[in-house]
Structures are given as structure tokens and as C-alpha cells.
Design an enzyme around this catalytic site. Structure first.
Site, PDB file in Angstrom:
ATOM      1  N   HIS A   1      -5.570   6.763   2.298  1.00 28.31           N
ATOM      2  CA  HIS A   1      -5.660   8.030   3.772  1.00 28.31           C
ATOM      3  C   HIS A   1      -6.817   8.669   3.110  1.00 28.31           C
ATOM      4  O   HIS A   1      -6.804   9.567   3.848  1.00 28.31           O
ATOM      5  CB  HIS A   1      -4.638   8.247   3.272  1.00 28.31           C
ATOM      6  CG  HIS A   1      -2.867   7.966   3.423  1.00 28.31           C
ATOM      7  ND1 HIS A   1      -2.472   7.970   4.995  1.00 28.31           N
ATOM      8  CD2 HIS A   1      -1.941   7.166   2.675  1.00 28.31           C
ATOM      9  CE1 HIS A   1      -1.732   7.519   5.189  1.00 28.31           C
ATOM     10  NE2 HIS A   1      -1.113   7.124   3.515  1.00 28.31           N
TER      11      HIS A   1
ATOM     12  N   HIS B   1       1.028  -1.028   0.011  1.00 32.47           N
ATOM     13  CA  HIS B   1       0.117  -0.014   0.152  1.00 32.47           C
ATOM     14  C   HIS B   1       0.674   1.206  -0.336  1.00 32.47           C
ATOM     15  O   HIS B   1       0.196   2.550  -0.078  1.00 32.47           O
ATOM     16  CB  HIS B   1      -1.180  -0.224   1.285  1.00 32.47           C
ATOM     17  CG  HIS B   1      -0.559   0.201   2.723  1.00 32.47           C
ATOM     18  ND1 HIS B   1       0.326  -0.555   3.085  1.00 32.47           N
ATOM     19  CD2 HIS B   1      -0.382   0.911   3.158  1.00 32.47           C
ATOM     20  CE1 HIS B   1       0.779  -0.096   4.441  1.00 32.47           C
ATOM     21  NE2 HIS B   1       0.365   1.129   4.361  1.00 32.47           N
TER      22      HIS B   1
ATOM     23  N   ASP C   1      -3.809   1.112   8.965  1.00 30.89           N
ATOM     24  CA  ASP C   1      -2.713   1.465   8.677  1.00 30.89           C
ATOM     25  C   ASP C   1      -2.367   2.945  10.072  1.00 30.89           C
ATOM     26  O   ASP C   1      -1.323   2.801  11.127  1.00 30.89           O
ATOM     27  CB  ASP C   1      -2.487   2.545   7.209  1.00 30.89           C
ATOM     28  CG  ASP C   1      -1.610   3.349   6.630  1.00 30.89           C
ATOM     29  OD1 ASP C   1      -0.463   2.700   7.315  1.00 30.89           O
ATOM     30  OD2 ASP C   1      -1.467   4.104   6.128  1.00 30.89           O
TER      31      ASP C   1
ATOM     32  N   LYS D   1       5.657   5.910  -2.016  1.00 33.45           N
ATOM     33  CA  LYS D   1       7.262   6.423  -1.365  1.00 33.45           C
ATOM     34  C   LYS D   1       8.325   6.111  -2.170  1.00 33.45           C
ATOM     35  O   LYS D   1       9.177   6.873  -1.652  1.00 33.45           O
ATOM     36  CB  LYS D   1       7.287   5.376   0.033  1.00 33.45           C
ATOM     37  CG  LYS D   1       5.900   5.984   0.969  1.00 33.45           C
ATOM     38  CD  LYS D   1       6.131   5.494   2.631  1.00 33.45           C
ATOM     39  CE  LYS D   1       4.691   6.166   3.148  1.00 33.45           C
ATOM     40  NZ  LYS D   1       5.632   5.356   4.683  1.00 33.45           N
TER      41      LYS D   1
HETATM   42 FE   LIG Z   1       0.851   5.433   3.377  1.00 27.52          FE
END
Ligand SMILES: [Fe+2]
Length: 351
Positions: free
Chosen positions: A269, A215, A297, A219
Site C-alpha cells: 500500500h 498479500h 491491487d 487482514k
Molecule cells: Fe491490502
């Protein structure tokens, strides 16, 4: 053309009846006693046997029983010289097709033989259809087995491909950001446990697990210094980090997973009240999978150590999701997640 076997110890009857039936269109053979009749029956197929009842050594009745044993589908017609109704009736009870009283009439024999031959032909046809049907069914079963085998193979290969893709993707981002490595795995496990607690079918829970494993793949697009920076982040840095949701979506969107994994990653998010990112989606517009990922998360991130703060523990993490229950986080997901920890059904340490 039906095949008839005439059994009689009287030569003249064999001859006359034989000729008569041949002229009527039957294939005819004759035997002078029951023993040779049984031998002939063992060598060639017949449809109808016409046998005298009183013969030396083996009688017509005994022949009838022997035929019922050896060739049960052959129709037997009994001829009797003394019209004792009792013997004839017994023969029919014991499986003879019909009987003829001597002296037999042309009409009588023709009608009886035709009926017996017709019954035998119908029986043959029924037998043939049953055999063909059985063969057809076996063929179908073989085909189904083969197809099932092929599908299983294809399914296993696809599953391997999916897992390989997920693993490769996870490795890429984990090599970039050491904090992401364990995080993704723990989130994936918790999200799957929540889904299972909510009664999801195994396949859907598996899709959520896969999404959990990658997920944070987006990044990869954020510099490692920003990701592991201790202390407070600037507004710009926060906005930069937030792009990882869309970056993750872009990395995954062309992969044809059997679940909407790219979309789950993009939405992890988002928050129920629209305060999340990147799209500010609200409530039911957010995939249920993404709503569970959001809870898992948050709980994982808060419970563990981060470069910018010490570990807060599960208690604080559960407090946080409860505070956001209904406004930020899906109430069902929050309740299921809290229950898993409070009933000690889940721990991040379990393997
Ligand atoms: Fe995240």
C-alpha cells in the site's frame, strides 16, 4: 622390463640373439616361424617383435601385416639377410619400427631394440593416461549427475514446502474474509502478468505471484465486521484496516522464502509520492514487486464488487491508475497493466 619376441627359422640366431638381449635386461621369448609367433602374441603381451624377413610359409612381411592388424601397438623390427634396401624401406613404410641388416651388430641391435622399447613404453603410458583420464571424467560426470539429481529433489521439495506454506496462509485469511479469497488470486495473476510483460525472469515473476496470493494475510488481524462493513468507514476503522500491511509482514517475516515476500506484503500500500502506508516510503525505496502489487491491487479492487460499493469496471480502474501514474503508481507498471487489458492479453475471468 620390456618383453621381446624373436622370430627366426634359424635356431642359432634365435639362441644367440635371445641370450644377448636377456643379458641386456630384456624378457625374451622366441618362435621358429610366423604361425607360432602369432599364437604366442595372442597368449601373452609383448612390446617388441624382432622378425626375420625370409622364412618358410609365412614371411616376415606377412607377419608384420598380421601384427599391425592384431596388436597394432607392438613395435616390429625387421631383420633381413640380403640387404635389399627396397624391402627394408617398404617394411618401415608399412609400419615396422626399423630394420636390421644381417649380420647384425651388438651395438645396432641394442640401440634399435632400446629405441623401440622406449617408444612402446611411451605409447603404453599415453594409453594408460588416456584411460585414467576417461575414467576420471566418467567419475566426474557420475558425481555431477548424482549431485544434480539430489539438487533437483531438494529443489522440488522446497518448492512444495513454499507452495504449501503460501496455500495454508491464503486459506487462513480467506476463511476469515470471504472478499479476500478471489481478490488475492486475481491480484496475484495480474501482478505476474505485468511482471512478465516487463520482461522479468520467470523466477522473479513467480516470487511476485506468491506474494500476491497472500498479500492481504494481515487482514486476519482485523475483525470481520469491520472488513465487510457496508457504507463509509470511520477514521478509526480506516486506520485499523491499514494495520493489515504490518500484521502481514509480522506473520511472514520469519519464513525463509527465496524472495522477500514479507517485505512485498508490507509495502503493497505504499505510494511513489510517500502518501501510502505503513511507512510512507517513496519511489525507489519501495520494492518494484510492491509497486506492481499496488497497481494490480488497485485495479482488481476497483473493477470488482465491494461490500461498500458496486463494481466500477475495468475502464474506471484503468482511469484511476493512469491518474496516479508517476505520482502514486509506478509508470512502467501502470503502462504494462493498461496494455494487458487494452490488448486483451489479460482478463480476471481467464483461468
Ligand atoms: Fe491490502
Amino acid at each position: 622390463m620390456s618383453r621381446i619376441l624373436i622370430v627366426d627359422d634359424e635356431r642359432s640366431i634365435r639362441f644367440t640373439l635371445g641370450e644377448f638381449l636377456r643379458k641386456a635386461g630384456y624378457e625374451v621369448e622366441t618362435a621358429e616361424d610366423a604361425a607360432s609367433a602369432l599364437r604366442i602374441l595372442g597368449e601373452r603381451p609383448f612390446d617388441v617383435v624382432i622378425t626375420d624377413i625370409i622364412m618358410p610359409r609365412i614371411t616376415g612381411m606377412e607377419l608384420l601385416y598380421a601384427i599391425r592388424e592384431a596388436a597394432p601397438r607392438v613395435q616390429v623390427i625387421i631383420m633381413t639377410g640380403e640387404p635389399t634396401a627396397e624391402t627394408a624401406a617398404q617394411a618401415v613404410r608399412d609400419g615396422a619400427f626399423d630394420y636390421l641388416f644381417k649380420p647384425i651388430t651388438k651395438d645396432g641391435v641394442l640401440r634399435t631394440v632400446a629405441n623401440a622399447a622406449k617408444i612402446k613404453a611411451l605409447d603404453d603410458e599415453r594409453e594408460r593416461l588416456a584411460a585414467a583420464n576417461l575414467e576420471y571424467q566418467k567419475g566426474l560426470e557420475r558425481q555431477v549427475d548424482m549431485r544434480t539429481e539430489e539438487l533437483r529433489g531438494a529443489e522440488a521439495a522446497l518448492q512444495k514446502t513454499i507452495e504449501g506454506t503460501i496455500q495454508a496462509t491464503a486459506l487462513i485469511v480467506e476463511s476469515h474474509d470471504p472478499y479476500t479469497a478471489g481478490h488475492q488470486q486475481r491480484v496475484a495473476r495480474l501482478a505476474r502478468a505485468v511482471a512478465e510483460r516487463l520482461g522479468w525472469p520467470g523466477d522473479r515473476a513467480a516470487g511476485l505471484y506468491m506474494a500476491g496470493l497472500i498479500h492481504d494475510v494481515g487482514k486476519i488481524g482485523i475483525p470481520a465486521e469491520v472488513l465487510s462493513k457496508p457504507g463509509r468507514l470511520s477514521k478509526n476503522e480506516i486506520n485499523f484496516i491499514r494495520t493489515h500491511a504490518d500484521i502481514g509482514f509480522n506473520i511472514l517475516r520469519t519464513i525463509a522464502f527465496p524472495w522477500p515476500i514479507a517485505e512485498m506484503v508490507r509495502q503493497h500500500h505504499e505510494r511513489l509520492d510517500g502518501s501510502g502506508y505503513p511507512a510512507g516510503l517513496k519511489g525507489p525505496d519501495i520494492l518494484f514487486e510492491a509497486r506492481i502489487l499496488a497497481v494490480a491491487d488497485t485495479v482488481e479492487a476497483m473493477s470488482g464488487y465491494r461490500p461498500y460499493r458496486p463494481a466500477l469496471g475495468i475502464g474506471k480502474a484503468l482511469e484511476e491508475i493512469r491518474r496516479g501514474r508517476g505520482a502514486l503508481f509506478d509508470p512502467e507498471a501502470v503502462d504494462a497493466c493498461a496494455a494487458l487489458f487494452e490488448e486483451r492479453k489479460f482478463s480476471f475471468e481467464d483461468k
